[in-house]
Enzyme design. Structure first.
Site, PDB file in Angstrom:
ATOM      1  N   GLY A  14       0.791  -1.240   0.000  1.00 44.97           N
ATOM      2  CA  GLY A  14       0.000   0.000   0.000  1.00 44.97           C
ATOM      3  C   GLY A  14       0.819   1.283   0.000  1.00 44.97           C
ATOM      4  N   ARG A  30       7.584  -4.117   2.596  1.00 42.80           N
ATOM      5  CA  ARG A  30       8.902  -4.333   3.218  1.00 42.80           C
ATOM      6  C   ARG A  30       9.553  -3.042   3.671  1.00 42.80           C
ATOM      7  NH1 ARG A  30      11.193  -7.105  -2.058  1.00 42.80           N
ATOM      8  NH2 ARG A  30      10.080  -5.247  -2.776  1.00 42.80           N
ATOM      9  N   PHE A  67       9.186  -8.747 -13.211  1.00 47.11           N
ATOM     10  CA  PHE A  67      10.061  -8.083 -14.186  1.00 47.11           C
ATOM     11  C   PHE A  67      10.033  -8.915 -15.454  1.00 47.11           C
ATOM     12  CE2 PHE A  67      12.747 -10.523 -11.195  1.00 47.11           C
ATOM     13  CZ  PHE A  67      13.240 -11.505 -12.049  1.00 47.11           C
ATOM     14  N   TYR A  72      -3.418 -11.968 -17.618  1.00 47.25           N
ATOM     15  CA  TYR A  72      -2.649 -13.160 -18.016  1.00 47.25           C
ATOM     16  C   TYR A  72      -2.687 -14.254 -16.939  1.00 47.25           C
ATOM     17  CZ  TYR A  72       1.482 -10.809 -15.817  1.00 47.25           C
ATOM     18  OH  TYR A  72       2.354 -10.177 -14.972  1.00 47.25           O
ATOM     19  N   LYS A  97      -0.051 -15.493 -10.493  1.00 50.88           N
ATOM     20  CA  LYS A  97      -1.370 -14.854 -10.555  1.00 50.88           C
ATOM     21  C   LYS A  97      -2.452 -15.902 -10.856  1.00 50.88           C
ATOM     22  CE  LYS A  97      -0.251 -10.332 -10.121  1.00 50.88           C
ATOM     23  NZ  LYS A  97      -0.612  -9.524  -8.958  1.00 50.88           N
TER      24      LYS A  97
HETATM   25  C1  HXC Z   1      16.655 -11.633 -14.145  1.00 47.62           C
HETATM   26  C2  HXC Z   1      16.512 -10.953 -11.943  1.00 47.62           C
HETATM   27  C3  HXC Z   1      16.115  -9.665 -12.324  1.00 47.62           C
HETATM   28  C4  HXC Z   1      16.001  -9.390 -13.739  1.00 47.62           C
HETATM   29  C5  HXC Z   1      16.180  -9.730 -10.163  1.00 47.62           C
HETATM   30  N1  HXC Z   1      16.544 -10.944 -10.589  1.00 47.62           N
HETATM   31  N2  HXC Z   1      15.898  -8.923 -11.205  1.00 47.62           N
HETATM   32  N3  HXC Z   1      16.767 -11.937 -12.834  1.00 47.62           N
HETATM   33  N4  HXC Z   1      16.275 -10.409 -14.582  1.00 47.62           N
HETATM   34  N5  HXC Z   1      15.615  -8.195 -14.195  1.00 47.62           N
HETATM   35  C6  HXC Z   1      16.934 -12.099  -9.778  1.00 47.62           C
HETATM   36  C7  HXC Z   1      18.105 -11.798  -8.860  1.00 47.62           C
HETATM   37  O1  HXC Z   1      19.350 -11.911  -9.547  1.00 47.62           O
HETATM   38  C8  HXC Z   1      17.926 -12.872  -7.801  1.00 47.62           C
HETATM   39  O2  HXC Z   1      18.322 -14.141  -8.260  1.00 47.62           O
HETATM   40  C9  HXC Z   1      16.403 -12.948  -7.658  1.00 47.62           C
HETATM   41  O3  HXC Z   1      15.873 -12.423  -8.886  1.00 47.62           O
HETATM   42  C10 HXC Z   1      15.898 -12.105  -6.505  1.00 47.62           C
HETATM   43  O4  HXC Z   1      16.338 -10.776  -6.689  1.00 47.62           O
HETATM   44  P1  HXC Z   1      16.530  -9.769  -5.467  1.00 47.62           P
HETATM   45  O5  HXC Z   1      16.864  -8.435  -6.047  1.00 47.62           O
HETATM   46  O6  HXC Z   1      17.447 -10.358  -4.455  1.00 47.62           O
HETATM   47  O7  HXC Z   1      15.036  -9.823  -4.836  1.00 47.62           O
HETATM   48  P2  HXC Z   1      14.242  -8.787  -3.974  1.00 47.62           P
HETATM   49  O8  HXC Z   1      15.153  -7.771  -3.351  1.00 47.62           O
HETATM   50  O9  HXC Z   1      13.343  -9.587  -3.117  1.00 47.62           O
HETATM   51  O10 HXC Z   1      13.377  -7.975  -5.074  1.00 47.62           O
HETATM   52  C11 HXC Z   1      12.271  -8.577  -5.714  1.00 47.62           C
HETATM   53  C12 HXC Z   1      12.108  -8.070  -7.155  1.00 47.62           C
HETATM   54  C13 HXC Z   1      12.095  -6.533  -7.219  1.00 47.62           C
HETATM   55  C14 HXC Z   1      10.825  -8.691  -7.685  1.00 47.62           C
HETATM   56  C15 HXC Z   1      13.292  -8.595  -7.976  1.00 47.62           C
HETATM   57  O11 HXC Z   1      11.910  -6.100  -8.560  1.00 47.62           O
HETATM   58  C16 HXC Z   1      11.018  -5.928  -6.356  1.00 47.62           C
HETATM   59  O12 HXC Z   1      11.252  -5.647  -5.188  1.00 47.62           O
HETATM   60  N6  HXC Z   1       9.781  -5.733  -6.905  1.00 47.62           N
HETATM   61  C17 HXC Z   1       8.635  -5.246  -6.124  1.00 47.62           C
HETATM   62  C18 HXC Z   1       7.759  -4.331  -6.906  1.00 47.62           C
HETATM   63  C19 HXC Z   1       7.344  -4.794  -8.277  1.00 47.62           C
HETATM   64  O13 HXC Z   1       7.947  -5.716  -8.862  1.00 47.62           O
HETATM   65  N7  HXC Z   1       6.332  -4.117  -8.833  1.00 47.62           N
HETATM   66  C20 HXC Z   1       5.835  -4.425 -10.139  1.00 47.62           C
HETATM   67  C21 HXC Z   1       4.556  -5.154 -10.064  1.00 47.62           C
HETATM   68  S1  HXC Z   1       3.869  -5.019 -11.629  1.00 47.62           S
HETATM   69  P3  HXC Z   1      19.775 -14.786  -7.894  1.00 47.62           P
HETATM   70  O14 HXC Z   1      19.746 -16.154  -8.480  1.00 47.62           O
HETATM   71  O15 HXC Z   1      20.783 -13.894  -8.511  1.00 47.62           O
HETATM   72  O16 HXC Z   1      19.864 -14.796  -6.391  1.00 47.62           O
HETATM   73  C22 HXC Z   1       2.853  -6.259 -11.933  1.00 47.62           C
HETATM   74  C23 HXC Z   1       2.020  -5.963 -13.137  1.00 47.62           C
HETATM   75  C24 HXC Z   1       1.385  -7.136 -13.777  1.00 47.62           C
HETATM   76  O17 HXC Z   1       2.809  -7.245 -11.261  1.00 47.62           O
HETATM   77  C25 HXC Z   1       0.571  -6.876 -15.029  1.00 47.62           C
HETATM   78  C26 HXC Z   1       0.844  -5.705 -15.886  1.00 47.62           C
HETATM   79  C27 HXC Z   1      -0.136  -5.521 -17.003  1.00 47.62           C
HETATM   80  P1  NAP Z   2       4.090  -1.341  -7.268  1.00 47.99           P
HETATM   81  O1  NAP Z   2       3.897   0.102  -6.959  1.00 47.99           O
HETATM   82  O2  NAP Z   2       5.478  -1.815  -7.524  1.00 47.99           O
HETATM   83  O3  NAP Z   2       3.422  -2.173  -6.101  1.00 47.99           O
HETATM   84  C1  NAP Z   2       3.888  -3.377  -5.600  1.00 47.99           C
HETATM   85  C2  NAP Z   2       3.988  -3.261  -4.102  1.00 47.99           C
HETATM   86  O4  NAP Z   2       4.270  -4.548  -3.551  1.00 47.99           O
HETATM   87  C3  NAP Z   2       5.083  -2.302  -3.630  1.00 47.99           C
HETATM   88  O5  NAP Z   2       4.493  -1.325  -2.799  1.00 47.99           O
HETATM   89  C4  NAP Z   2       6.031  -3.192  -2.834  1.00 47.99           C
HETATM   90  O6  NAP Z   2       6.509  -2.488  -1.674  1.00 47.99           O
HETATM   91  C5  NAP Z   2       5.127  -4.349  -2.436  1.00 47.99           C
HETATM   92  N1  NAP Z   2       5.887  -5.575  -2.202  1.00 47.99           N
HETATM   93  C6  NAP Z   2       6.747  -6.199  -3.039  1.00 47.99           C
HETATM   94  N2  NAP Z   2       7.286  -7.279  -2.455  1.00 47.99           N
HETATM   95  C7  NAP Z   2       6.723  -7.366  -1.219  1.00 47.99           C
HETATM   96  C8  NAP Z   2       6.862  -8.257  -0.140  1.00 47.99           C
HETATM   97  N3  NAP Z   2       7.683  -9.310  -0.214  1.00 47.99           N
HETATM   98  N4  NAP Z   2       6.139  -8.032   0.993  1.00 47.99           N
HETATM   99  C9  NAP Z   2       5.303  -6.974   1.078  1.00 47.99           C
HETATM  100  N5  NAP Z   2       5.131  -6.086   0.081  1.00 47.99           N
HETATM  101  C10 NAP Z   2       5.831  -6.274  -1.058  1.00 47.99           C
HETATM  102  O7  NAP Z   2       3.243  -1.784  -8.556  1.00 47.99           O
HETATM  103  P2  NAP Z   2       1.692  -1.582  -8.956  1.00 47.99           P
HETATM  104  O8  NAP Z   2       1.664  -1.393 -10.412  1.00 47.99           O
HETATM  105  O9  NAP Z   2       1.045  -0.594  -8.069  1.00 47.99           O
HETATM  106  O10 NAP Z   2       1.091  -3.042  -8.667  1.00 47.99           O
HETATM  107  C11 NAP Z   2       0.081  -3.266  -7.683  1.00 47.99           C
HETATM  108  C12 NAP Z   2      -0.696  -4.528  -8.009  1.00 47.99           C
HETATM  109  O11 NAP Z   2      -1.400  -4.366  -9.234  1.00 47.99           O
HETATM  110  C13 NAP Z   2       0.159  -5.776  -8.190  1.00 47.99           C
HETATM  111  O12 NAP Z   2      -0.509  -6.897  -7.672  1.00 47.99           O
HETATM  112  C14 NAP Z   2       0.265  -5.902  -9.687  1.00 47.99           C
HETATM  113  O13 NAP Z   2       0.533  -7.224 -10.112  1.00 47.99           O
HETATM  114  C15 NAP Z   2      -1.123  -5.453 -10.078  1.00 47.99           C
HETATM  115  N6  NAP Z   2      -1.257  -5.017 -11.459  1.00 47.99           N
HETATM  116  C16 NAP Z   2      -0.726  -3.839 -11.850  1.00 47.99           C
HETATM  117  C17 NAP Z   2      -0.907  -3.421 -13.151  1.00 47.99           C
HETATM  118  C18 NAP Z   2      -0.389  -2.106 -13.636  1.00 47.99           C
HETATM  119  O14 NAP Z   2      -0.527  -1.826 -14.812  1.00 47.99           O
HETATM  120  N7  NAP Z   2       0.181  -1.270 -12.799  1.00 47.99           N
HETATM  121  C19 NAP Z   2      -1.614  -4.232 -14.046  1.00 47.99           C
HETATM  122  C20 NAP Z   2      -2.130  -5.442 -13.596  1.00 47.99           C
HETATM  123  C21 NAP Z   2      -1.965  -5.815 -12.296  1.00 47.99           C
HETATM  124  P3  NAP Z   2       7.963  -2.735  -1.014  1.00 47.99           P
HETATM  125  O15 NAP Z   2       8.953  -2.678  -2.116  1.00 47.99           O
HETATM  126  O16 NAP Z   2       8.069  -1.639  -0.010  1.00 47.99           O
HETATM  127  O17 NAP Z   2       7.900  -4.061  -0.336  1.00 47.99           O
END
Ligand code: HXC
Ligand code: NAP
Length: 292
Positions: free
Chosen positions: A23, A47, A105, A155, A170
């Site tokens: 949030g 986090r 990603f 998806y 998902k």
């Molecule tokens: C390949 C990767 C990578 C990349 C990380 N890794 N990024 N591998 N390509 N681009 C690998 C790392 O090398 C590591 O593996 C493992 O993934 C974990 O990475 P960490 O950085 O240690 O993990 P962590 O710190 O927990 O971070 C998690 C994360 C990061 C997912 C990688 O991006 C994050 O914190 N994301 C949170 C927010 C987020 O993703 N928001 C977007 C949601 S959008 P190894 O083997 O090296 O240890 C969404 C939209 C859906 O869901 C639909 C859209 C239409």
């Molecule tokens: P976002 O801002 O990156 O939101 C993701 C959130 O998840 C961040 O606030 C992150 O906060 C939190 N998070 C990640 N790992 C976590 C963990 N281990 N524990 C607790 N919190 C964690 O991206 P967003 O676009 O708003 O996405 C929100 C939701 O919408 C997601 O479920 C995504 O799949 C969905 N969605 C988004 C889109 C779009 O177009 N934006 C489309 C379809 C679906 P911290 O890094 O502080 O932990």
């Protein structure tokens, strides 16, 4: 009336406590803002505590509502139980929880390490399971009713190349939604999902369209309505699915994507590329085949 406006009456969520995972940013932050404007007490959790605190202060300043930040990594069941315990202590009850936290990603799947794949499964599927199981057990034990809302994406059922761990996770969340909607209905617990198409957020855009991919692949062009989503139209839907107005909706996934996934699915949808003036000629060609 327009889709950029809030849909609910003031104070519709007065005396409600709502937990939003993830949030502190993006869509979760927009949900926190709107539900707080409607009078709910909001727990935002993720986090990064500093980020949560900044968001809570910013929204409280703007809305004068109650927004409580609690740090919790949803991958860790003990942290989830602790976060819910603090929420109960501070608010006395929880009325709804939105499983919104996610990690994602783009990457060719063969480039992923096993840990990279697990990281996404753990945040999205295990995280949703942890929050759902921990709060569901509390609600059932205390004989409290409540609503879960899970944020998936389209998806979850079509699958998608280059975001395979997210698609698997998902899909699992959608299965959880449809399963528990039935199993826990007897306890007064509803569970639904929302499947958004593209809604611009920093978190998603930076990981799914890094660098100049944003300009190269303008997502608007994939969408029949030729625009991306507005956060307010999503938060209106969130409020509806949490509210008592949706009391008979259970186990549903509501798509909000401007028609995007169907555009990709329909066999002949590509025919929208045919210029208007060609249709006379095509019709004549088809009619000429009559009886042959
Ligand atoms: C390949 C990767 C990578 C990349 C990380 N890794 N990024 N591998 N390509 N681009 C690998 C790392 O090398 C590591 O593996 C493992 O993934 C974990 O990475 P960490 O950085 O240690 O993990 P962590 O710190 O927990 O971070 C998690 C994360 C990061 C997912 C990688 O991006 C994050 O914190 N994301 C949170 C927010 C987020 O993703 N928001 C977007 C949601 S959008 P190894 O083997 O090296 O240890 C969404 C939209 C859906 O869901 C639909 C859209 C239409
Ligand atoms: P976002 O801002 O990156 O939101 C993701 C959130 O998840 C961040 O606030 C992150 O906060 C939190 N998070 C990640 N790992 C976590 C963990 N281990 N524990 C607790 N919190 C964690 O991206 P967003 O676009 O708003 O996405 C929100 C939701 O919408 C997601 O479920 C995504 O799949 C969905 N969605 C988004 C889109 C779009 O177009 N934006 C489309 C379809 C679906 P911290 O890094 O502080 O932990």
């Amino acid at each position: 009336m327009n889709y950029k406006q809030g849909m609910f009456k003031e104070n519709s969520f007065f005396n409600q406590t709502i937990v939003i995972t993830g949030g502190g940013s993006g869509l979760g932050k927009s949900m926190a803002k709107y539900l707080s404007q409607l009078g709910a007490t909001i727990i935002i959790t993720s986090r990064n505590f500093e980020k949560l605190q900044i968001t809570a202060e910013e929204l409280q300043e703007e809305i004068k509502g109650v927004i409580i930040p609690i740090a919790c990594d949803v991958r860790d069941y003990e942290q989830v139980e602790k976060m819910l315990g603090i929420a109960y202590e501070k608010c006395g009850k929880i009325d709804a929880l939105i499983n919104n936290a996610a990690g994602n990603f783009i990457s060719p799947t063969e480039r992923l390490s096993a840990n990279a794949f697990d990281t996404i499964l753990d945040i999205v599927l295990k995280g949703t399971k942890n929050c759902t199981l921990a709060l569901g057990k509390k609600w059932i034990k205390n004989q409290e009713e409540g609503v879960f809302l899970n944020i998936v994406t389209t998806y979850a059922w079509t699958g998608s190349a280059y975001v395979v761990p997210s698609a698997c996770a998902k899909a699992g969340v959608l299965a959880l939604t449809r399963s528990l909607a039935v199993e826990w209905a007897k306890y007064g617990i509803r569970m639904n999902a929302i499947a958004p198409g593209p809604f611009p957020t920093e978190g998603a855009w930076n990981r799914l369209l890094p660098g100049n991919l944003k300009d190269k692949f303008d997502l608007k062009n994939k969408i029949p309505l030729k625009r991306v989503g507005e956060h307010q139209e999503l938060t209106n839907l969130v409020a509806y699915l949490l509210s008592d107005f949706s009391a008979y909706i259970n186990g549903e996934v509501v798509t909000i994507d401007g028609g995007e996934w169907l555009q990709g699915a329909g066999e002949f949808n590509f025919l929208d590329q045919i210029p208007e003036e060609m249709w006379d000629m095509l019709e004549q060609m088809i009619r000429a085949k009559k009886g042959k």
